[in-house]
Design an enzyme around this catalytic site. Structure first.
Site, mmCIF file in Angstrom:
data_model
loop_
_atom_site.group_PDB
_atom_site.id
_atom_site.type_symbol
_atom_site.label_atom_id
_atom_site.label_comp_id
_atom_site.label_asym_id
_atom_site.label_seq_id
_atom_site.Cartn_x
_atom_site.Cartn_y
_atom_site.Cartn_z
ATOM 1 N N LYS A 111 0.831 -1.212 0.000
ATOM 2 C CA LYS A 111 0.000 0.000 0.000
ATOM 3 C C LYS A 111 0.859 1.254 0.000
ATOM 4 C CE LYS A 111 -4.260 -1.879 1.786
ATOM 5 N NZ LYS A 111 -5.293 -1.898 2.785
ATOM 6 N N LYS A 194 -4.192 -9.423 -6.313
ATOM 7 C CA LYS A 194 -5.493 -9.649 -5.676
ATOM 8 C C LYS A 194 -6.464 -8.518 -5.978
ATOM 9 C CE LYS A 194 -5.758 -7.537 -1.170
ATOM 10 N NZ LYS A 194 -7.028 -7.256 -0.593
ATOM 11 N N LYS A 197 -9.787 -3.026 -2.997
ATOM 12 C CA LYS A 197 -10.569 -1.776 -3.031
ATOM 13 C C LYS A 197 -9.724 -0.608 -3.524
ATOM 14 C CE LYS A 197 -13.156 -2.653 1.234
ATOM 15 N NZ LYS A 197 -12.093 -3.242 2.086
HETATM 16 N N1 AQP Z 1 -9.209 -10.264 -2.988
HETATM 17 C C1 AQP Z 1 -9.661 -10.779 -1.866
HETATM 18 N N2 AQP Z 1 -10.021 -12.081 -1.827
HETATM 19 C C2 AQP Z 1 -10.508 -12.641 -0.678
HETATM 20 N N3 AQP Z 1 -10.663 -11.949 0.470
HETATM 21 C C3 AQP Z 1 -10.324 -10.647 0.455
HETATM 22 N N4 AQP Z 1 -10.372 -9.693 1.404
HETATM 23 C C4 AQP Z 1 -9.916 -8.535 0.889
HETATM 24 N N5 AQP Z 1 -9.560 -8.697 -0.392
HETATM 25 C C5 AQP Z 1 -9.805 -10.004 -0.693
HETATM 26 C C6 AQP Z 1 -10.852 -9.914 2.758
HETATM 27 O O1 AQP Z 1 -11.935 -9.037 3.012
HETATM 28 C C7 AQP Z 1 -11.957 -8.727 4.404
HETATM 29 C C8 AQP Z 1 -12.133 -7.252 4.600
HETATM 30 O O2 AQP Z 1 -11.026 -6.598 4.059
HETATM 31 P P1 AQP Z 1 -10.619 -5.155 4.511
HETATM 32 O O3 AQP Z 1 -11.786 -4.279 4.470
HETATM 33 O O4 AQP Z 1 -9.918 -5.224 5.811
HETATM 34 O O5 AQP Z 1 -9.621 -4.710 3.391
HETATM 35 P P2 AQP Z 1 -8.255 -5.330 2.898
HETATM 36 O O6 AQP Z 1 -7.928 -6.635 3.511
HETATM 37 O O7 AQP Z 1 -7.220 -4.253 3.083
HETATM 38 O O8 AQP Z 1 -8.501 -5.622 1.352
HETATM 39 P P3 AQP Z 1 -9.347 -4.806 0.294
HETATM 40 O O9 AQP Z 1 -10.795 -4.973 0.593
HETATM 41 O O10 AQP Z 1 -9.010 -5.154 -1.076
HETATM 42 O O11 AQP Z 1 -8.941 -3.309 0.509
HETATM 43 P P4 AQP Z 1 -7.542 -2.598 0.219
HETATM 44 O O12 AQP Z 1 -7.518 -2.165 -1.178
HETATM 45 O O13 AQP Z 1 -7.607 -1.450 1.173
HETATM 46 O O14 AQP Z 1 -6.448 -3.574 0.484
HETATM 47 C C9 AQP Z 1 -10.653 -9.251 4.993
HETATM 48 O O15 AQP Z 1 -10.924 -10.453 5.687
HETATM 49 C C10 AQP Z 1 -9.814 -9.516 3.796
HETATM 50 O O16 AQP Z 1 -8.881 -10.568 4.000
#
Ligand code: AQP
Length: 327
Positions: A111, A194, A197
């Protein structure tokens, strides 16, 4: 009884990775123990969201949790900022983790690299410690998350063990529960990365807010691998990802789906997958819309959740303070 805890950030753009890897899994845990699901709104501050956007997305997330099947009569649903014990415990735990450990966190590296030097905020660096506090304050046993959060849960375990070794048993050492299907959904346009968001390439992300036509077009345009067989394997990351998504949305296993499409082409497979995902998401969206209209009910759910969460977390905080010598 086991306690299960997890959260999903309210920054908008919830995608099918969040759904398959986390929210859909959580629904099943409701019958297996005492569940706590929270909206980590303090974590979201590291992207400095617009205030109105954060407020709106926090309530959106509650409405999505209900749409996915989280039952507020069974599970605690709360917003992280409504329980100050989480932040206070984070400050304490900051003294039981090193800069070197935080520097090794893949999510921080990825990030901060994406955001450049101005985005390398202390809030992003310290995110895993607040996450450890979110977990340890509630004595959670099981943390159902996607694969990307495994490293953070490992760090939480290290912090808990370190603290317990110094002061005697204080924290439950939690375990990550990572589903076999959909725990790492990849970007459809770039299957080596992956679905995320914060990804710049949003064309490869299927969002829970996407219209059925958009979902279908994103899946139709999803990259595929060379060859024509529909089989999961290490050298076919794109088709493996699509098969995982198919399995996640149909509740069938990958082998069954491979068999079904043994002599069929990518086009038919992708069309069927697009219909399957679009139908399921439309169903969720209908429930979401209905829930989202009742803003007061959503706020009441958070209020009730915070009351219960506060009781659990404050008790743990008192114990921690006593252990470390705060009077
Ligand atoms: N690509 C993914 N596949 C499976 N699980 C996923 N999670 C996130 N991306 C994937 C799971 O969703 C839950 C909530 O995630 P979060 O809101 O804590 O955000 P994150 O893990 O940082 O991932 P995001 O949603 O893609 O956001 P960004 O872009 O900010 O990194 C978690 O259980 C996560 O593992």
């Amino acid at each position: 009884m086991k306690r299960i805890l997890s959260g999903v950030q309210a920054t908008g753009k919830l995608h099918i990775g969040n759904y398959l890897g986390a929210m859909k899994q959580w629904v099943k845990w409701q019958d297996k123990g005492e569940c706590i699901f929270f909206i980590p709104d303090l974590h979201s501050l590291n992207i400095r969201p617009k205030p109105q956007h954060l407020k709106n997305e926090t309530l959106n997330n509650v409405a999505w949790l209900l749409a996915c099947g989280i039952n507020p009569d069974k599970s605690i649903i709360y917003a992280q900022s409504h329980v100050s014990a989480n932040s206070e415990l984070c400050w304490i735990l900051n003294n039981y983790v090193t800069m070197g450990e935080l520097n090794r966190m893949t999510q921080f590296k990825e990030k901060s690299q994406k955001r450049g030097t101005t985005g390398q905020l202390v809030g992003l660096f310290d995110y895993p410690v607040l996450m450890a506090a979110d977990i340890l304050a509630y004595s959670a046993n099981i943390i159902p998350v996607g694969e990307d959060q495994r490293q953070h849960v490992e760090l939480t375990r290290d912090i808990a063990e370190r603290f317990n070794n110094i002061y005697g048993k204080t924290f439950i050492v939690p375990e990550a529960a990572i589903g076999d299907i959909g725990s790492r959904v990849m970007n459809l346009a770039d299957p080596e990365n992956k679905m995320s968001k914060s990804d710049n390439n949003q064309n490869g992300n299927v969002l829970l807010f996407d219209k059925p036509e958009t979902i279908k077009s994103k899946i139709a345009r999803a990259v595929t691998d060379s060859g024509s067989t529909i089989e999961a394997s290490d050298n076919k990351p794109a088709i493996t990802n699509l098969l995982q998504i198919y399995a996640g949305f149909s509740d069938r296993n990958v082998k069954e789906i491979e068999k079904k499409y043994a002599n069929k082409g990518y086009k038919e497979f992708k069309t069927n997958l697009a219909d399957l995902v679009a139908d399921k998401i439309s169903e969720l969206q209908k429930k979401f819309e209905k829930n989202r209209k009742n803003q007061e009910i959503l706020k009441k759910i958070l209020e009730k959740g915070a009351q219960k969460a506060n009781i659990i977390a404050s008790k743990k905080l008192v114990q921690v303070k006593e252990r470390i010598g705060l009077i």
